[in-house]
Design a protein around this motif. Structure first.
Motif, mmCIF file in Angstrom:
data_model
loop_
_atom_site.group_PDB
_atom_site.id
_atom_site.type_symbol
_atom_site.label_atom_id
_atom_site.label_comp_id
_atom_site.label_asym_id
_atom_site.label_seq_id
_atom_site.Cartn_x
_atom_site.Cartn_y
_atom_site.Cartn_z
ATOM 1 N N PHE A 34 0.840 -1.777 -0.346
ATOM 2 C CA PHE A 34 -0.450 0.552 -0.392
ATOM 3 C C PHE A 34 0.790 1.386 0.022
ATOM 4 N N GLY A 35 1.958 1.020 -0.272
ATOM 5 C CA GLY A 35 3.447 2.164 0.009
ATOM 6 C C GLY A 35 2.865 3.236 1.343
ATOM 7 N N LEU A 36 3.537 1.747 2.002
ATOM 8 C CA LEU A 36 3.341 2.226 3.316
ATOM 9 C C LEU A 36 4.606 1.585 3.657
ATOM 10 N N GLY A 37 5.027 2.028 5.321
ATOM 11 C CA GLY A 37 5.422 0.488 6.264
ATOM 12 C C GLY A 37 6.745 1.516 6.518
ATOM 13 N N ILE A 38 7.275 0.967 7.932
ATOM 14 C CA ILE A 38 8.142 1.111 8.409
ATOM 15 C C ILE A 38 9.513 0.765 8.209
ATOM 16 N N TYR A 39 10.628 1.204 7.972
ATOM 17 C CA TYR A 39 12.047 1.060 7.652
ATOM 18 C C TYR A 39 13.724 1.588 8.170
ATOM 19 N N HIS A 40 14.019 0.226 8.709
ATOM 20 C CA HIS A 40 14.896 0.967 8.408
ATOM 21 C C HIS A 40 16.176 0.399 7.351
ATOM 22 N N SER A 41 17.579 1.720 7.085
ATOM 23 C CA SER A 41 17.912 1.612 5.824
ATOM 24 C C SER A 41 19.829 1.925 5.564
ATOM 25 N N GLY A 42 20.660 1.183 5.773
ATOM 26 C CA GLY A 42 21.693 1.734 5.341
ATOM 27 C C GLY A 42 21.928 1.983 4.077
ATOM 28 N N LYS A 112 14.824 13.194 12.197
ATOM 29 C CA LYS A 112 16.185 12.971 12.020
ATOM 30 C C LYS A 112 16.740 11.939 12.139
ATOM 31 N N ASN A 113 16.188 10.678 11.367
ATOM 32 C CA ASN A 113 16.090 9.153 10.980
ATOM 33 C C ASN A 113 17.713 8.700 10.125
ATOM 34 N N CYS A 114 17.193 7.177 10.475
ATOM 35 C CA CYS A 114 18.392 6.169 9.708
ATOM 36 C C CYS A 114 18.056 6.561 7.718
ATOM 37 N N ASN A 115 17.073 7.234 7.981
ATOM 38 C CA ASN A 115 16.876 7.191 6.143
ATOM 39 C C ASN A 115 17.357 8.631 5.756
ATOM 40 N N HIS A 116 16.904 10.086 6.611
ATOM 41 C CA HIS A 116 16.945 10.979 6.544
ATOM 42 C C HIS A 116 18.541 10.329 6.633
ATOM 43 N N PHE A 117 19.783 10.326 6.888
ATOM 44 C CA PHE A 117 21.300 9.652 7.032
ATOM 45 C C PHE A 117 21.216 9.401 5.473
ATOM 46 N N CYS A 118 20.501 7.967 5.732
ATOM 47 C CA CYS A 118 21.222 7.501 4.421
ATOM 48 C C CYS A 118 20.336 8.829 2.894
ATOM 49 N N ASN A 119 19.443 9.502 3.339
ATOM 50 C CA ASN A 119 19.507 10.045 1.801
ATOM 51 C C ASN A 119 20.426 11.222 1.958
ATOM 52 N N ASP A 120 21.208 11.566 2.839
ATOM 53 C CA ASP A 120 21.995 12.594 2.825
ATOM 54 C C ASP A 120 23.555 12.287 2.219
ATOM 55 N N ALA A 121 23.246 10.718 2.887
ATOM 56 C CA ALA A 121 25.028 10.055 2.361
ATOM 57 C C ALA A 121 24.637 9.835 0.820
ATOM 58 N N CYS A 122 23.791 9.023 0.481
ATOM 59 C CA CYS A 122 23.102 9.023 -1.174
ATOM 60 C C CYS A 122 23.138 10.416 -1.382
ATOM 61 N N LEU A 123 23.018 11.404 -1.505
ATOM 62 C CA LEU A 123 23.549 13.035 -2.159
ATOM 63 C C LEU A 123 25.048 13.022 -2.808
ATOM 64 N N GLY A 124 25.601 13.093 -1.274
ATOM 65 C CA GLY A 124 27.324 12.789 -0.764
ATOM 66 C C GLY A 124 27.556 12.003 -2.128
ATOM 67 N N LEU A 125 27.123 10.793 -2.440
ATOM 68 C CA LEU A 125 28.006 9.395 -3.245
ATOM 69 C C LEU A 125 27.908 9.665 -4.655
ATOM 70 N N ALA A 126 26.646 9.853 -4.839
ATOM 71 C CA ALA A 126 25.805 9.833 -6.166
ATOM 72 C C ALA A 126 25.066 10.614 -6.796
ATOM 73 N N GLY A 127 24.808 11.559 -5.848
ATOM 74 C CA GLY A 127 24.142 12.662 -6.241
ATOM 75 C C GLY A 127 22.772 12.670 -6.488
ATOM 76 N N LYS A 128 21.747 11.240 -5.555
ATOM 77 C CA LYS A 128 21.019 10.839 -5.750
ATOM 78 C C LYS A 128 20.224 10.629 -4.551
ATOM 79 N N ILE A 130 17.342 8.784 -1.834
ATOM 80 C CA ILE A 130 16.931 7.899 -1.505
ATOM 81 C C ILE A 130 15.130 7.344 -2.254
ATOM 82 N N PRO A 131 14.388 6.770 -2.355
ATOM 83 C CA PRO A 131 12.933 6.836 -3.127
ATOM 84 C C PRO A 131 11.910 6.997 -2.060
ATOM 85 N N HIS A 132 11.539 7.297 -2.215
ATOM 86 C CA HIS A 132 10.537 7.588 -1.590
ATOM 87 C C HIS A 132 9.868 7.654 -0.028
#
Length: 143
Positions: A34-42, A112-128, A130-132
């Protein structure tokens, strides 16, 4: 006859950058569809997965784990975000710099959770980004 020049896409980097997504709750098995869920990411690069977690100290909350094996979570999927030209040492330096913004005692499920961190890391490393859908519930909670 006019000869056309074939433009090649610029290579964006040599090393893949992956987002590894984990289920935090078994309910994600249903909510995911349904496009929902609670996720951890790295973020995985050069065979190392970097993630962010909470603790009570002012030291970094960024930690390293074996890719796709973050303790306490059930691995769901790995998503290729992009590529980077940074080597292993440069990635570590980048993560050390990012750790200044991600102390363990600043963790917040909504802002400021793990997904926020991953978004910042992906922007810095690959310029993109994470999926919304990965951090959708945190964004909805902010409303």
């Amino acid at each position: 006859m006019i000869c056309g020049v074939i433009k090649r896409k610029k290579k964006t980097g040599s090393h893949p950058v992956y987002l590894n997504v984990y289920d935090i709750t078994p309910m994600n098995g249903y909510a995911y569809w349904f496009g929902l869920g609670i996720y951890h990411s790295g973020v995985q690069v050069h065979g190392v997965e970097y993630a962010f977690g909470a603790h009570e100290y002012t030291t970094t909350g960024i930690f390293e784990v074996e890719p796709k094996r973050c303790p306490g979570f059930m691995f769901r999927k790995s998503i290729l975000i992009g590529r980077t030209d940074l080597g292993p040492r440069e990635v570590r330096t980048f993560m050390e710099k990012l750790s200044e913004e991600y102390a363990g005692n600043t963790y917040n499920l909504i802002t400021k959770n793990c997904n926020h961190f991953c978004n910042d890391a992906c922007l810095g490393l690959a310029g993109k980004s994470i999926p919304h859908w990965v951090n959708r519930l945190a964004r909805l909670a902010e409303l």
